[in-house]
Design a protein around this motif. Structure first.
Motif, PDB file in Angstrom:
ATOM      1  N   GLU A 134       0.824  -1.209   0.000  1.00 22.00           N
ATOM      2  CA  GLU A 134       0.000   0.000   0.000  1.00 22.00           C
ATOM      3  C   GLU A 134       0.861   1.263   0.000  1.00 22.00           C
ATOM      4  OE1 GLU A 134      -3.959  -1.120   2.403  1.00 22.00           O
ATOM      5  OE2 GLU A 134      -2.094  -1.694   3.415  1.00 22.00           O
ATOM      6  N   GLY A 178      -3.891   2.632   1.093  1.00 27.10           N
ATOM      7  CA  GLY A 178      -2.800   3.086   1.946  1.00 27.10           C
ATOM      8  C   GLY A 178      -2.997   4.515   2.401  1.00 27.10           C
ATOM      9  N   LYS A 181      -5.709   4.757   5.094  1.00 34.19           N
ATOM     10  CA  LYS A 181      -5.241   4.306   6.407  1.00 34.19           C
ATOM     11  C   LYS A 181      -4.313   5.331   7.056  1.00 34.19           C
ATOM     12  CE  LYS A 181      -5.549  -0.649   5.377  1.00 34.19           C
ATOM     13  NZ  LYS A 181      -4.777  -1.906   5.170  1.00 34.19           N
ATOM     14  N   GLY A 200       4.108   0.651   9.678  1.00 36.31           N
ATOM     15  CA  GLY A 200       3.031  -0.147   9.106  1.00 36.31           C
ATOM     16  C   GLY A 200       2.368  -1.060  10.108  1.00 36.31           C
ATOM     17  N   THR A 205      -0.838  -1.391   7.750  1.00 32.74           N
ATOM     18  CA  THR A 205      -0.628  -1.025   6.352  1.00 32.74           C
ATOM     19  C   THR A 205       0.590  -1.775   5.823  1.00 32.74           C
ATOM     20  OG1 THR A 205      -1.461   1.183   6.851  1.00 32.74           O
ATOM     21  CG2 THR A 205      -0.268   0.920   4.781  1.00 32.74           C
TER      22      THR A 205
END
Length: 264
Positions: A134, A178, A181, A200, A205
């Protein structure tokens, strides 16, 4: 078929469609950087959309929004530099602009990089090689403990690093999921942008990186818009007040390793 239609059709056939939109973060005060990026974009035929960034140095702290100063202090062991605030808000603005425009993927760049003719082809190839990613970081300062996962058709090795932060968010590819988020998770600032966006494991992510930078830095990078080393030293808290930050970094060290070893 009219002559005008034939002309338009001819032009569209000669002009290749750009595979990814490119959003450029640039503050008004950095006119020289904008001029250099425009020169490069004209040279290589890359369409760049400017996002007028937040100039933290010109914005009084009482006008800052969505900042958790206490949490930043606990997590990072110092106060926020005005340039860091501006950088953080500017990247959120760029991501929100991308989401508003409705695209599937985009590249976000800062105005101190040096574009080249292979830039977008390599970025697109990296996306194809890592279809579940992402965020793909395309430029970094460090690659400690790099673990390769795949290789793109243009030869770029893609993977994750056991150690970090890698530094720099001057150029990265982001998908729609991505961006959604990141915008949601990082709405309130409690870390510098380049540190926060690599986490992440916290945002759930999928973030990967190329093993080598796909673009370079412009000589104009030397005129920093965020802060000099002396500014970072002056912002640092007393040793005893940095203990929570050391604990936070230790926990993140293990969380990063678990993320790298277990995330597809």
């Amino acid at each position: 078929m009219s002559l005008m239609y034939q002309t338009i059709l001819s032009e569209s056939l000669r002009t290749p469609v750009q595979p990814l939109p490119v959003y450029l973060i640039n503050i008004d005060r950095a006119a020289d950087r904008l001029a250099e990026i425009q020169r490069q974009s004209d040279q290589f035929g890359i369409k760049v959309e400017r996002v007028g960034g937040v100039d933290g140095a010109l914005l009084p702290q009482e006008q800052w929004i969505d900042v958790d100063h206490d949490r930043f202090q606990r997590r990072h062991g110092r106060v926020i530099l005005p340039g860091e605030y501006g950088c953080y808000r500017s990247h959120l603005m760029a991501l929100r602009q991308f989401l508003a425009d409705g695209g599937d993927s985009a590249v976000i760049i800062e105005d101190d990089i040096a574009l080249d003719g292979d830039f977008l082809a390599r970025a697109m190839a990296a996306k194809e090689a890592a279809p579940n990613a992402e965020v793909i970081k395309l430029i970094n300062h460090r690659w400690g403990g790099f673990r390769a996962a795949t290789r793109s058709r243009t030869g770029d090795v893609i993977g994750r690093c056991l150690f970090g932060p890698q530094g720099s968010t001057a150029c990265y590819l982001v998908t729609r999921s991505g961006a959604e988020k990141i915008v949601k998770s990082l709405a309130v600032m409690s870390l510098p942008w380049d540190v926060a966006v690599e986490r992440g494991w916290d945002m759930r992510t999928s973030i990967v990186t190329t093993r080598a930078n796909i673009v370079g830095f412009s000589p104009l990078q030397r005129t920093t818009m965020i802060g000099w080393r002396r500014d970072y030293r002056a912002a640092k808290s007393a040793a005893w007040r940095r203990i929570p930050a050391h604990l936070f970094r230790t926990l993140d060290f293990f969380r990063r390793i678990a993320y790298v070893l277990t995330t597809p």
